[in-house]
Enzyme design. Structure first.
Site, PDB file in Angstrom:
ATOM      1  N   LYS A  45       8.687  -1.018 -40.083  1.00 48.79           N
ATOM      2  CA  LYS A  45      10.214  -0.574 -40.091  1.00 48.79           C
ATOM      3  C   LYS A  45      11.088  -1.527 -39.974  1.00 48.79           C
ATOM      4  CE  LYS A  45       8.611   2.962 -36.671  1.00 48.79           C
ATOM      5  NZ  LYS A  45       8.891   2.928 -35.048  1.00 48.79           N
ATOM      6  N   GLY A  46      10.528  -2.909 -40.029  1.00 50.87           N
ATOM      7  CA  GLY A  46      11.300  -3.985 -39.587  1.00 50.87           C
ATOM      8  C   GLY A  46      12.360  -4.524 -40.463  1.00 50.87           C
ATOM      9  N   ASP A 105       4.839 -13.872 -41.133  1.00 45.52           N
ATOM     10  CA  ASP A 105       4.192 -14.684 -40.149  1.00 45.52           C
ATOM     11  C   ASP A 105       2.889 -15.248 -40.547  1.00 45.52           C
ATOM     12  OD1 ASP A 105       3.844 -15.516 -37.614  1.00 45.52           O
ATOM     13  OD2 ASP A 105       3.007 -13.608 -36.717  1.00 45.52           O
ATOM     14  N   LYS A 133       8.006 -17.551 -40.644  1.00 51.24           N
ATOM     15  CA  LYS A 133       7.463 -18.527 -39.625  1.00 51.24           C
ATOM     16  C   LYS A 133       6.132 -19.327 -40.290  1.00 51.24           C
ATOM     17  CE  LYS A 133       7.288 -16.009 -35.554  1.00 51.24           C
ATOM     18  NZ  LYS A 133       6.764 -15.167 -34.488  1.00 51.24           N
ATOM     19  N   VAL A 155      10.577 -13.405 -32.197  1.00 48.69           N
ATOM     20  CA  VAL A 155      11.917 -13.095 -32.327  1.00 48.69           C
ATOM     21  C   VAL A 155      11.963 -11.558 -32.406  1.00 48.69           C
ATOM     22  CG1 VAL A 155      12.698 -15.419 -33.273  1.00 48.69           C
ATOM     23  CG2 VAL A 155      11.623 -13.516 -34.932  1.00 48.69           C
ATOM     24  N   ASP A 161      11.384  -5.849 -34.029  1.00 48.35           N
ATOM     25  CA  ASP A 161      11.133  -5.307 -32.590  1.00 48.35           C
ATOM     26  C   ASP A 161      10.307  -5.703 -31.761  1.00 48.35           C
ATOM     27  OD1 ASP A 161       9.051  -4.496 -34.165  1.00 48.35           O
ATOM     28  OD2 ASP A 161       8.328  -3.080 -32.322  1.00 48.35           O
ATOM     29  N   ARG A 167      15.449  -3.626 -31.941  1.00 52.06           N
ATOM     30  CA  ARG A 167      15.577  -3.587 -33.178  1.00 52.06           C
ATOM     31  C   ARG A 167      17.388  -3.611 -33.540  1.00 52.06           C
ATOM     32  NH1 ARG A 167      11.052  -2.447 -36.052  1.00 52.06           N
ATOM     33  NH2 ARG A 167       9.523  -1.126 -35.208  1.00 52.06           N
TER      34      ARG A 167
HETATM   35  P1  IMP Z   1       2.057 -10.846 -40.787  1.00 49.58           P
HETATM   36  O1  IMP Z   1       1.156 -10.097 -41.285  1.00 49.58           O
HETATM   37  O2  IMP Z   1       1.371 -11.811 -39.644  1.00 49.58           O
HETATM   38  O3  IMP Z   1       3.034 -12.055 -41.819  1.00 49.58           O
HETATM   39  O4  IMP Z   1       3.247 -10.094 -39.986  1.00 49.58           O
HETATM   40  C1  IMP Z   1       4.218  -9.616 -40.439  1.00 49.58           C
HETATM   41  C2  IMP Z   1       4.679  -8.571 -39.613  1.00 49.58           C
HETATM   42  O5  IMP Z   1       4.447  -8.898 -38.137  1.00 49.58           O
HETATM   43  C3  IMP Z   1       6.264  -8.587 -39.778  1.00 49.58           C
HETATM   44  O6  IMP Z   1       6.567  -7.608 -40.500  1.00 49.58           O
HETATM   45  C4  IMP Z   1       6.729  -8.190 -38.415  1.00 49.58           C
HETATM   46  O7  IMP Z   1       6.723  -6.751 -38.209  1.00 49.58           O
HETATM   47  C5  IMP Z   1       5.542  -8.715 -37.575  1.00 49.58           C
HETATM   48  N1  IMP Z   1       6.013  -9.965 -36.723  1.00 49.58           N
HETATM   49  C6  IMP Z   1       5.674 -11.043 -36.836  1.00 49.58           C
HETATM   50  N2  IMP Z   1       6.359 -11.935 -36.156  1.00 49.58           N
HETATM   51  C7  IMP Z   1       7.076 -11.328 -35.512  1.00 49.58           C
HETATM   52  C8  IMP Z   1       8.195 -11.528 -34.591  1.00 49.58           C
HETATM   53  O8  IMP Z   1       8.508 -12.994 -34.210  1.00 49.58           O
HETATM   54  N3  IMP Z   1       8.864 -10.788 -33.879  1.00 49.58           N
HETATM   55  C9  IMP Z   1       8.815  -9.396 -34.501  1.00 49.58           C
HETATM   56  N4  IMP Z   1       7.955  -9.002 -35.315  1.00 49.58           N
HETATM   57  C10 IMP Z   1       7.099  -9.927 -35.808  1.00 49.58           C
END
Ligand code: IMP
Length: 176
Positions: A45-46, A105, A133, A155, A161, A167
């Site tokens: 949803k982000g 991330d 990140k 964050v 969220d 959100r």
């Molecule tokens: P990844 O698969 O680790 O790159 O994660 C991506 C997803 O993790 C993002 O779409 C977010 O929903 C969530 N996410 C990663 N870091 C954060 C943060 O600092 N705050 C909130 N959601 C995060």
């Protein structure tokens, strides 16, 4: 706003900076795609607030779809397991796609999603993310369009969220 579990919030990126940056990103996307429709695919949803602003900053024909991916539970760390929770029901064959993400991330979610979308034979796939990140990356993935690079802190706001809260914050904040 603090209330859910009394978390303290510190503003990292104020709203005027976010709006100005999204405007620049929209103009860049408009320049990079000289013709034809662009399929903007928001990851639920982000990404929805960022996506809503980004499409309005692109002065051209765009189409919007949403895809649901889940990798986080109710905490601050990823479960490490990526699941498709909502698929797209239109053909993407021969289309220019921009996947719109709130934050990259570890890169696990996007790597999974791009692999999935490639099987649908689009003409091109790029990624636009509001936040990056890079210090936590586990997969070698880089967004073509990136709003801001953030440090290794959790964050929230602008669609992001913490256990489904925050959100609707109009700025990006660090949960302390
Ligand atoms: P990844 O698969 O680790 O790159 O994660 C991506 C997803 O993790 C993002 O779409 C977010 O929903 C969530 N996410 C990663 N870091 C954060 C943060 O600092 N705050 C909130 N959601 C995060």
């Amino acid at each position: 706003m603090p209330e859910p579990s009394e978390s303290k919030l510190r503003v990292l990126i104020p709203r005027d900076k976010i709006h100005a940056r999204i405007q620049e990103m929209g103009e860049q996307i408009h320049k990079d795609y000289p013709e034809g429709p662009i399929y903007m695919i928001g990851i639920l949803k982000g990404s929805w607030i960022f996506l809503a602003d980004l499409v309005r900053a692109i002065p051209r024909h765009v189409r919007v779809e949403f895809i649901g991916i889940s990798s986080y539970g109710r905490g601050k760390t990823s479960s490490g397991e990526v699941r498709l929770t909502k698929d797209i029901d239109v053909s993407l064959e021969g289309m220019d796609i921009i996947v719109v993400e709130d934050i990259v991330d570890t890169g696990v979610t996007l790597t999974y999603l791009i692999h999935l979308l490639e099987q649908r034979k689009p003409r091109s796939i790029k990624v636009a993310t509001l936040l990056d990140k890079p210090s936590r990356r586990l997969r070698p993935i880089q967004a073509t369009y990136c709003g801001f690079t953030v440090p290794d802190e959790f964050v929230v706001g602008y669609g992001l969220d913490f256990a489904e809260d925050y959100r609707n914050l109009p700025e990006i904040c660090v949960v302390e």
